[in-house]
Write a protein that holds these residues in place. Structure first.
Motif, PDB file in Angstrom:
ATOM      1  N   LEU A 168      -8.482  32.073 -16.432  1.00 16.40           N
ATOM      2  CA  LEU A 168      -8.143  30.693 -15.782  1.00 16.40           C
ATOM      3  C   LEU A 168      -7.188  31.128 -14.494  1.00 16.40           C
ATOM      4  CD1 LEU A 168      -7.974  27.873 -16.739  1.00 16.40           C
ATOM      5  CD2 LEU A 168      -5.816  28.224 -18.082  1.00 16.40           C
ATOM      6  N   ALA A 169      -6.467  32.132 -14.241  1.00 16.90           N
ATOM      7  CA  ALA A 169      -5.866  32.425 -13.045  1.00 16.90           C
ATOM      8  C   ALA A 169      -7.009  32.504 -11.792  1.00 16.90           C
ATOM      9  CB  ALA A 169      -4.781  33.541 -13.112  1.00 16.90           C
ATOM     10  N   ILE A 170      -7.967  33.229 -12.064  1.00 20.08           N
ATOM     11  CA  ILE A 170      -8.857  33.562 -11.225  1.00 20.08           C
ATOM     12  C   ILE A 170      -9.614  32.182 -10.706  1.00 20.08           C
ATOM     13  CG2 ILE A 170     -11.277  34.696 -10.836  1.00 20.08           C
ATOM     14  CD1 ILE A 170     -10.417  36.743 -12.821  1.00 20.08           C
ATOM     15  N   MET A 171      -9.623  31.406 -11.954  1.00 21.44           N
ATOM     16  CA  MET A 171     -10.660  30.182 -11.727  1.00 21.44           C
ATOM     17  C   MET A 171      -9.513  29.299 -10.904  1.00 21.44           C
ATOM     18  SD  MET A 171     -12.405  29.450 -15.040  1.00 21.44           S
ATOM     19  CE  MET A 171     -13.439  28.324 -14.313  1.00 21.44           C
ATOM     20  N   VAL A 172      -8.290  29.206 -10.778  1.00 26.88           N
ATOM     21  CA  VAL A 172      -7.300  28.298 -10.104  1.00 26.88           C
ATOM     22  C   VAL A 172      -7.164  28.665  -8.765  1.00 26.88           C
ATOM     23  CG1 VAL A 172      -6.560  26.933 -12.180  1.00 26.88           C
ATOM     24  CG2 VAL A 172      -5.296  28.858 -11.296  1.00 26.88           C
ATOM     25  N   LEU A 173      -7.093  30.233  -8.695  1.00 29.64           N
ATOM     26  CA  LEU A 173      -6.837  30.611  -7.294  1.00 29.64           C
ATOM     27  C   LEU A 173      -7.374  30.034  -6.162  1.00 29.64           C
ATOM     28  CD1 LEU A 173      -5.956  34.326  -6.769  1.00 29.64           C
ATOM     29  CD2 LEU A 173      -7.530  33.309  -5.134  1.00 29.64           C
ATOM     30  N   PRO A 174      -8.753  29.904  -6.096  1.00 28.69           N
ATOM     31  CA  PRO A 174      -9.223  29.055  -4.799  1.00 28.69           C
ATOM     32  C   PRO A 174      -8.546  27.826  -4.469  1.00 28.69           C
ATOM     33  CG  PRO A 174     -11.099  29.779  -6.293  1.00 28.69           C
ATOM     34  CD  PRO A 174      -9.714  30.094  -7.129  1.00 28.69           C
TER      35      PRO A 174
ATOM     36  N   ILE B 214      -5.293  24.966  -0.490  1.00 28.15           N
ATOM     37  CA  ILE B 214      -4.474  23.924  -0.132  1.00 28.15           C
ATOM     38  C   ILE B 214      -3.132  24.527   0.351  1.00 28.15           C
ATOM     39  CG2 ILE B 214      -2.957  21.778  -0.826  1.00 28.15           C
ATOM     40  CD1 ILE B 214      -5.075  21.673  -3.300  1.00 28.15           C
ATOM     41  N   SER B 215      -2.601  25.777  -0.229  1.00 25.80           N
ATOM     42  CA  SER B 215      -1.355  26.317   0.598  1.00 25.80           C
ATOM     43  C   SER B 215      -1.781  26.874   1.959  1.00 25.80           C
ATOM     44  CB  SER B 215      -0.993  27.633  -0.247  1.00 25.80           C
ATOM     45  OG  SER B 215      -1.119  27.276  -1.572  1.00 25.80           O
ATOM     46  N   ARG B 216      -3.245  27.178   2.153  1.00 31.13           N
ATOM     47  CA  ARG B 216      -3.580  27.614   3.271  1.00 31.13           C
ATOM     48  C   ARG B 216      -3.493  26.420   4.466  1.00 31.13           C
ATOM     49  NH1 ARG B 216      -8.065  28.974   6.142  1.00 31.13           N
ATOM     50  NH2 ARG B 216      -8.909  27.132   5.281  1.00 31.13           N
ATOM     51  N   ASP B 217      -3.765  25.409   3.929  1.00 30.72           N
ATOM     52  CA  ASP B 217      -3.557  24.280   4.989  1.00 30.72           C
ATOM     53  C   ASP B 217      -2.245  23.866   5.196  1.00 30.72           C
ATOM     54  OD1 ASP B 217      -6.127  24.105   5.065  1.00 30.72           O
ATOM     55  OD2 ASP B 217      -6.383  22.555   3.404  1.00 30.72           O
ATOM     56  N   ALA B 218      -1.227  24.212   4.098  1.00 33.34           N
ATOM     57  CA  ALA B 218       0.144  23.827   4.550  1.00 33.34           C
ATOM     58  C   ALA B 218       0.881  24.773   5.494  1.00 33.34           C
ATOM     59  CB  ALA B 218       0.805  23.664   2.966  1.00 33.34           C
ATOM     60  N   LEU B 219       0.453  26.127   4.954  1.00 36.17           N
ATOM     61  CA  LEU B 219       1.112  27.092   5.935  1.00 36.17           C
ATOM     62  C   LEU B 219       0.574  27.018   7.203  1.00 36.17           C
ATOM     63  CD1 LEU B 219       0.879  29.923   3.317  1.00 36.17           C
ATOM     64  CD2 LEU B 219       2.881  29.258   4.219  1.00 36.17           C
ATOM     65  N   ALA B 220      -0.810  26.733   7.406  1.00 39.97           N
ATOM     66  CA  ALA B 220      -1.306  26.577   8.821  1.00 39.97           C
ATOM     67  C   ALA B 220      -0.445  25.418   9.716  1.00 39.97           C
ATOM     68  CB  ALA B 220      -2.782  26.427   8.781  1.00 39.97           C
TER      69      ALA B 220
ATOM     70  N   GLY C   8       3.788  21.351   0.371  1.00 37.64           N
ATOM     71  CA  GLY C   8       2.382  21.362   0.416  1.00 37.64           C
ATOM     72  C   GLY C   8       1.992  22.455  -0.945  1.00 37.64           C
ATOM     73  N   ILE C   9       2.607  23.570  -0.888  1.00 36.12           N
ATOM     74  CA  ILE C   9       2.430  24.462  -1.738  1.00 36.12           C
ATOM     75  C   ILE C   9       2.578  24.027  -3.256  1.00 36.12           C
ATOM     76  CG2 ILE C   9       3.169  26.796  -2.766  1.00 36.12           C
ATOM     77  CD1 ILE C   9       3.587  27.741   0.347  1.00 36.12           C
ATOM     78  N   PHE C  10       3.782  23.379  -3.370  1.00 37.06           N
ATOM     79  CA  PHE C  10       3.973  22.726  -4.659  1.00 37.06           C
ATOM     80  C   PHE C  10       2.924  21.561  -4.951  1.00 37.06           C
ATOM     81  CE2 PHE C  10       6.489  19.533  -7.226  1.00 37.06           C
ATOM     82  CZ  PHE C  10       6.521  20.534  -8.243  1.00 37.06           C
ATOM     83  N   GLY C  11       2.503  21.001  -4.130  1.00 31.98           N
ATOM     84  CA  GLY C  11       1.404  20.157  -4.180  1.00 31.98           C
ATOM     85  C   GLY C  11      -0.018  20.733  -4.961  1.00 31.98           C
TER      86      GLY C  11
ATOM     87  N   VAL D 107       0.581  21.952  -8.400  1.00 35.37           N
ATOM     88  CA  VAL D 107       0.072  20.822  -9.252  1.00 35.37           C
ATOM     89  C   VAL D 107      -1.102  20.423  -9.635  1.00 35.37           C
ATOM     90  CG1 VAL D 107       0.953  18.195  -9.689  1.00 35.37           C
ATOM     91  CG2 VAL D 107       2.772  19.801  -8.968  1.00 35.37           C
ATOM     92  N   LEU D 108      -1.910  20.382  -8.423  1.00 34.36           N
ATOM     93  CA  LEU D 108      -3.344  20.292  -8.608  1.00 34.36           C
ATOM     94  C   LEU D 108      -3.907  21.277  -9.296  1.00 34.36           C
ATOM     95  CD1 LEU D 108      -4.543  18.595  -5.299  1.00 34.36           C
ATOM     96  CD2 LEU D 108      -3.845  17.499  -7.521  1.00 34.36           C
ATOM     97  N   ALA D 109      -3.347  22.535  -9.184  1.00 39.08           N
ATOM     98  CA  ALA D 109      -4.267  23.659  -9.808  1.00 39.08           C
ATOM     99  C   ALA D 109      -3.982  23.451 -11.467  1.00 39.08           C
ATOM    100  CB  ALA D 109      -3.642  25.066  -9.393  1.00 39.08           C
ATOM    101  N   PHE D 110      -2.616  23.124 -11.679  1.00 34.71           N
ATOM    102  CA  PHE D 110      -2.355  23.091 -13.212  1.00 34.71           C
ATOM    103  C   PHE D 110      -3.205  21.750 -13.847  1.00 34.71           C
ATOM    104  CE2 PHE D 110       0.524  21.310 -16.594  1.00 34.71           C
ATOM    105  CZ  PHE D 110       0.854  22.432 -17.078  1.00 34.71           C
ATOM    106  N   GLY D 111      -3.554  20.497 -12.995  1.00 27.03           N
ATOM    107  CA  GLY D 111      -4.251  19.660 -13.451  1.00 27.03           C
ATOM    108  C   GLY D 111      -5.796  20.175 -13.727  1.00 27.03           C
ATOM    109  N   ARG D 112      -6.324  21.107 -12.914  1.00 20.22           N
ATOM    110  CA  ARG D 112      -7.490  21.705 -13.110  1.00 20.22           C
ATOM    111  C   ARG D 112      -7.686  22.580 -14.338  1.00 20.22           C
ATOM    112  NH1 ARG D 112     -11.243  24.130  -8.953  1.00 20.22           N
ATOM    113  NH2 ARG D 112     -12.445  24.098 -10.820  1.00 20.22           N
ATOM    114  N   ALA D 113      -6.373  23.151 -14.599  1.00 23.58           N
ATOM    115  CA  ALA D 113      -6.288  24.249 -15.716  1.00 23.58           C
ATOM    116  C   ALA D 113      -6.260  23.550 -16.815  1.00 23.58           C
ATOM    117  CB  ALA D 113      -4.917  25.193 -15.601  1.00 23.58           C
ATOM    118  N   VAL D 114      -5.561  22.396 -16.947  1.00 25.54           N
ATOM    119  CA  VAL D 114      -5.452  21.686 -18.214  1.00 25.54           C
ATOM    120  C   VAL D 114      -6.812  21.177 -18.736  1.00 25.54           C
ATOM    121  CG1 VAL D 114      -4.573  19.354 -18.968  1.00 25.54           C
ATOM    122  CG2 VAL D 114      -3.101  20.876 -17.864  1.00 25.54           C
ATOM    123  N   GLY D 115      -7.719  20.772 -17.735  1.00 24.15           N
ATOM    124  CA  GLY D 115      -9.153  20.254 -18.190  1.00 24.15           C
ATOM    125  C   GLY D 115     -10.240  21.333 -18.163  1.00 24.15           C
TER     126      GLY D 115
END
Lengths: 298, 320
Positions: free
Chosen positions: B179-185, B190-196, B228-231, B234-242
């Motif tokens: 699951l960790a591998i699947m949510v990593l992208p 999204i964090s990359r966009d926030a950091l950039a 942005g990283i927190f967002g 949260v979205l990764a959590f949404g994916r993991a749940v489903g």
């Protein structure tokens, strides 16, 4: 004079020493090493997946794989021909359902009513849909198509996949349309075009590469989806019949079914099917990204 | 309409047909947009409609009891809800740790631009591998690799509840790992966009004050991009749940909840995937109710994530 020219006090000298002897620089260097190692570690699973697919799936990569039916329990040989055809058929149905609908909605968002409340609602809904668990798209298509038609079918499978393709198609098409320079539209209208003619003859042709990139990304995702097909298309051990309203096999469901098989031959076929599926998905995905990068406005 | 144009240009006013076509096409586009909204309403309505008899029959007890007994017509999804949250938290925690680190490495000038692009492509390809293939890989690579480690941990620290059982095959740890591998992208993108989006001036100011590279990242860049990283998380959590297939293959369908990392478990989505093929009409109704619960949870998580990210965009726009 020379005697007075003693070295002046340089208060910052100690702070500008970036040697590893300093605790702060050492910590920084150590964190760089840890972050680098974690980044490399994050790439390992992909390499491992690809290596296993080639090693275990590659052994069965013969013409028979594409021409034969899946092996029954305990049988030798066999292939994934019907599952490959089933996957292609359902992805084609999903594309036919989602693309016209998604692109038209994107045209509305980008051209006709970008500031309307409807447009805001559509954008929100598209975001919600892109986070919809695929298993729920399966439940929806079961209720809306399987129950209505009375049978598991390729059409129901395609409808479930279309729900999952729609947000990608819609949102990327909107971005592609918006990227077309405003002056091109104005020139078209200046020539006497109606907004519709401007869209058909000027904006859509210019945005076509971007729109198609979104479609290909959506296709790549849909081809690998498994959960919705369990509720809608089921599986079949035979070739597709002319009747689309019957249970339809797919590569993804075949991999799921055979992954827990006690028979070595079926497990090998699951690996070969995974190799075919990943090749299909990755080629589509990489082609879409390369194309998008090449046709992006300079 | 075909009158020769005295000015010699192609320009001409729209004909009546053109105007009619324009109006119909605009109508068609607006209808498509409206249908997209109706689709979501339809999804909720269809699933709720199918679940309605089960909701009426089992009510709130469905959420607070833990028996899944199709022959006795008793259904409760408490272990599934707990298992969904537990596996998602583990998977997202691990995936976020790595995902945010990768995003930092990709944005803070650690790599030459060319290598940065390659690494970005590899992470994006991680999300292109279908979930069912990760499941197959997990069964034949991850579980055998983790089993000796897990059993050593059980023998040494067996008194702790999280190491309370042996890993005999499918279990929570391999499932959370995949699951960790699947949510990593998702997290990385999204964090990359926030950091950039953090202005380079801030980082340069930190360097100017004598900060080391990581002091600037930890004390200036990460706090600025934190929303942005927190967002993203949260979205990764949404994916993991489903997430369904990889977990259905790696979690071992057990219908009970355990704190042990090595015990088999269950989630709402895997319950549906595993039970559906053999279910009768009554059980299908109960599974639809489970689907409705999952729909509620994911809609809530995704709305929160989208709102967080929307506000970051606004804040950034206001600063520019």
């Amino acid at each position: 004079m020379i005697a007075h020219d003693e070295p002046r006090a340089r208060p910052a000298a100690a702070d500008l020493n970036w040697g590893l002897g300093h605790r702060r620089t050492l910590l920084s260097a150590a964190l760089t090493v840890v972050a680098g190692a974690m980044t490399v570690a994050a790439m390992v699973p992909l390499l491992s997946v690809l290596a296993m697919l080639i090693y275990r799936g590659g052994q069965r990569l013969t013409p028979q794989l594409f021409l034969a039916l899946p092996p029954a329990a305990g049988m030798e040989g066999g292939g994934v021909g019907n599952a490959l055809v089933g996957t292609l058929l359902m992805v084609a149905i999903a594309t036919a359902l989602s693309v016209p609908f998604g692109v038209l909605a994107a045209v509305f968002l980008a051209e006709f009513g970008p500031e309307t409340r409807l447009a805001g609602a559509v954008r929100f809904v598209a975001k919600v849909l892109s986070g919809l668990p695929s298993v729920l798209a399966g439940l929806f298509a079961y209720a809306a198509v399987v129950l209505a038609t009375g049978t598991y079918s390729a059409l129901a499978g395609g409808a479930a996949l279309a729900v999952l393709m729609l947000p990608t198609v819609l949102l990327t098409a909107e971005q592609a349309l918006k990227a077309v320079p405003r002056r091109m539209r104005e020139a078209a209208v200046g020539m006497g075009c109606t907004p519709t003619q401007a869209v058909w003859h000027v904006v859509l042709p210019a945005a076509l590469p971007g729109v198609l990139t979104g479609v290909m990304l959506a296709v790549a995702r849909a081809a690998g989806e498994t959960a919705p097909l369990l509720f809608t298309a089921l599986f079949s051990d035979y070739w597709l019949t002319r009747n689309p309203m019957s249970p339809t096999p797919s590569l993804a469901v075949l991999i799921f079914d055979f992954s827990s098989s006690p028979f070595r031959n079926q497990v090998e076929v699951a690996w070969a099917a995974s190799l075919v599926l990943v090749a299909l998905v990755m080629l589509t995905n990489v082609a879409a990204r390369t194309w998008a990068a090449r046709s992006a406005p300079k | 309409m075909t009158r020769p144009d005295p000015t010699g240009t192609l320009a001409r006013p729209p004909t009546r047909f053109d105007k009619w076509a324009d109006r119909s096409f605009r109508g068609l586009a607006a209808t498509s947009a409206a249908l997209a909204v109706l689709l979501v309403v339809g999804i909720v309505a269809q699933i709720a409609g199918q679940a309605e008899p089960a909701v009426r029959e089992y009510g709130v007890d469905f959420l607070t009891t833990s028996k899944w007994d199709p022959s006795g017509k008793k259904f409760g999804v408490l272990p599934q809800i707990a298992g969904t949250l537990y596996s998602s938290v583990l998977g997202v925690a691990l995936g976020s740790l790595f995902g945010v680190t990768v995003a930092i490495v990709l944005t803070q000038d650690f790599l030459p631009p060319r290598l940065e692009a390659v690494a970005k492509g590899v992470v994006e390809l991680l999300s292109a591998v279908p979930s069912v293939v990760y499941g197959l890989w997990g069964i034949f690579v991850v579980i055998p690799a983790l089993r000796p480690l897990a059993n050593a941990a059980h023998e040494t620290f067996g008194a702790l509840p999280i190491f309370g059982t042996r890993l005999s095959g499918p279990g929570l740890l391999p499932a959370a790992f995949v699951l960790a591998i699947m949510v990593l992208p998702t997290v990385t993108a999204i964090s990359r966009d926030a950091l950039a989006a953090v202005p380079g001036k801030l980082r340069e100011a930190a360097f100017g004050l004598g900060a080391t590279r990581w002091e600037a990242i930890v004390k200036v860049v990460l706090p600025t991009a934190s929303r942005g990283i927190f967002g993203a998380i949260v979205l990764a959590f949404g994916r993991a749940v489903g997430e369904t297939m990889a977990l259905a293959m790696l979690l071992g369908n057990s219908n009970s909840f355990s704190w042990s990392l090595f015990a088999p478990g269950t989630t709402l989505a895997t319950l549906m995937a595993n039970q559906w093929p053999e279910s009768g009409a009554v059980e299908k109704g109960a599974l639809m109710y489970a689907g409705l619960v999952l729909l509620g949870i994911t809609l809530l998580i995704n709305s929160v994530g989208t709102l967080i990210l929307r506000r970051t965009v606004r804040v950034e726009e206001a600063h520019q």
